[in-house]
Write a protein that holds these residues in place. Structure first.
Motif, mmCIF file in Angstrom:
data_model
loop_
_atom_site.group_PDB
_atom_site.id
_atom_site.type_symbol
_atom_site.label_atom_id
_atom_site.label_comp_id
_atom_site.label_asym_id
_atom_site.label_seq_id
_atom_site.Cartn_x
_atom_site.Cartn_y
_atom_site.Cartn_z
ATOM 1 N N CYS A 51 0.845 -1.201 0.000
ATOM 2 C CA CYS A 51 0.000 0.000 0.000
ATOM 3 C C CYS A 51 0.878 1.247 0.000
ATOM 4 O O CYS A 51 1.656 1.465 0.926
ATOM 5 C CB CYS A 51 -0.912 -0.012 1.225
ATOM 6 S SG CYS A 51 -1.989 1.415 1.366
ATOM 7 N N SER A 53 -0.576 4.216 -0.132
ATOM 8 C CA SER A 53 -1.454 5.296 0.318
ATOM 9 C C SER A 53 -1.388 5.578 1.813
ATOM 10 O O SER A 53 -1.920 6.586 2.269
ATOM 11 C CB SER A 53 -2.907 4.971 -0.059
ATOM 12 O OG SER A 53 -3.064 4.938 -1.455
ATOM 13 N N ARG A 198 -9.336 0.393 5.354
ATOM 14 C CA ARG A 198 -9.182 0.136 3.920
ATOM 15 C C ARG A 198 -9.736 -1.244 3.552
ATOM 16 O O ARG A 198 -10.391 -1.399 2.526
ATOM 17 C CB ARG A 198 -7.710 0.257 3.520
ATOM 18 C CG ARG A 198 -7.155 1.672 3.648
ATOM 19 C CD ARG A 198 -5.721 1.762 3.153
ATOM 20 N NE ARG A 198 -5.626 1.491 1.723
ATOM 21 C CZ ARG A 198 -5.866 2.380 0.780
ATOM 22 N NH1 ARG A 198 -6.208 3.617 1.100
ATOM 23 N NH2 ARG A 198 -5.743 2.054 -0.503
ATOM 24 N N GLY A 206 -3.938 -3.401 -0.360
ATOM 25 C CA GLY A 206 -3.017 -3.064 -1.439
ATOM 26 C C GLY A 206 -3.639 -2.139 -2.465
ATOM 27 O O GLY A 206 -4.848 -2.201 -2.728
ATOM 28 N N ASP A 207 -2.807 -1.272 -3.071
ATOM 29 C CA ASP A 207 -3.337 -0.307 -4.034
ATOM 30 C C ASP A 207 -2.424 -0.106 -5.244
ATOM 31 O O ASP A 207 -2.530 0.895 -5.950
ATOM 32 C CB ASP A 207 -3.599 1.038 -3.354
ATOM 33 C CG ASP A 207 -2.342 1.677 -2.769
ATOM 34 O OD1 ASP A 207 -1.258 1.072 -2.858
ATOM 35 O OD2 ASP A 207 -2.443 2.788 -2.211
#
Length: 240
Positions: A51, A53, A198, A206-207
């Motif tokens: 991630c 973010s 999230r 995860g992003d």
């Protein structure tokens, strides 16, 4: 913000004196036979959960053990990177406490708090400072947005420049007589709340998109091999 691009600066990653740039596909093809299947599978799992973010920021932490503990927690919960303001160099962080987390978390060190906050805000992060005054409860922060969580030092908390420039000040609600948690505990609770939100609201932590995952996989291959600089040089020479 994603820290890498394709092609990858392999020489810099390995601390080599000479410049060496390779595409992510070339890195994977070169090194995959030298990484066990179990390790490759684990790298795939970790990359899918990474991630960009949620970013921890350590503001003037005195105790390198606390720095190490926060890094270990952040890496374990999926964070890709961390920032440190006016603190000990990363190389002095205890390997015993990090359990290798510093190998997998990208570090950026700042000497000016305001510059750190401004840079993160410029990259699209909301900056949330843990603070006791004029603060909202941690759980009211929207962590589905890109967020930098600033953890202050053991004595004074976050510095005034950070407190003033932050988008939000938050507090972890206490039920006892003490006013605040230890920095490593505060970091763990804050990061856990972020990934919990999230997962609950977005369905995942995860992003990274497919291209970013492919690049990060190659980066982790470089970091996963033993004596990477020697191995890469030998493999390249053999294939020349």
């Amino acid at each position: 913000m994603f820290a890498y691009s394709d092609p990858i600066e392999v020489g810099r990653l390995l601390g080599m004196e000479e410049e060496l740039t390779m595409s992510a596909a070339e890195v994977v093809a070169l090194l995959e036979e030298h990484i066990s299947e179990r390790r490759r599978d684990r790298i795939e799992e970790v990359v899918a959960s990474r991630c960009k973010s949620i970013v921890p920021v350590l503001d003037g932490i005195f105790d390198t053990g606390n720095i190490a503990a926060v890094l270990r927690t952040a890496e374990g919960l999926g964070a890709m990177s961390a920032h440190m303001i006016d603190t000990q160099p990363v190389k002095k962080v205890s390997a015993r406490v990090t359990q290798g987390a510093d190998k997998w978390v990208d570090m950026t060190t700042w000497t000016e708090p305001a510059a750190c906050v401004s840079a993160l805000q410029g990259q699209g992060y909301q900056v949330v400072a843990t603070h006791l005054e004029a603060a909202v409860p941690l759980e009211t922060i929207d962590f589905t947005r890109p967020t930098a969580i600033v953890l202050g030092n053991e004595r004074d908390g976050v510095c005034e420049e950070v407190a003033e420039a932050a988008d939000y000040r938050c507090i972890i609600p206490m039920r006892g007589f003490v006013q605040s948690f230890n920095i490593s505990v505060a970091g763990a609770l804050s990061m856990y709340e972020a990934v919990r939100q999230r997962q609950e609201k977005l369905g995942k932590v995860g992003d990274l998109n497919e291209e970013e995952q492919h690049i990060l996989k190659a980066v982790y291959y470089v970091r996963a091999v033993n004596q990477g600089d020697r191995l890469v040089k030998r493999l390249l020479a053999a294939g020349a």
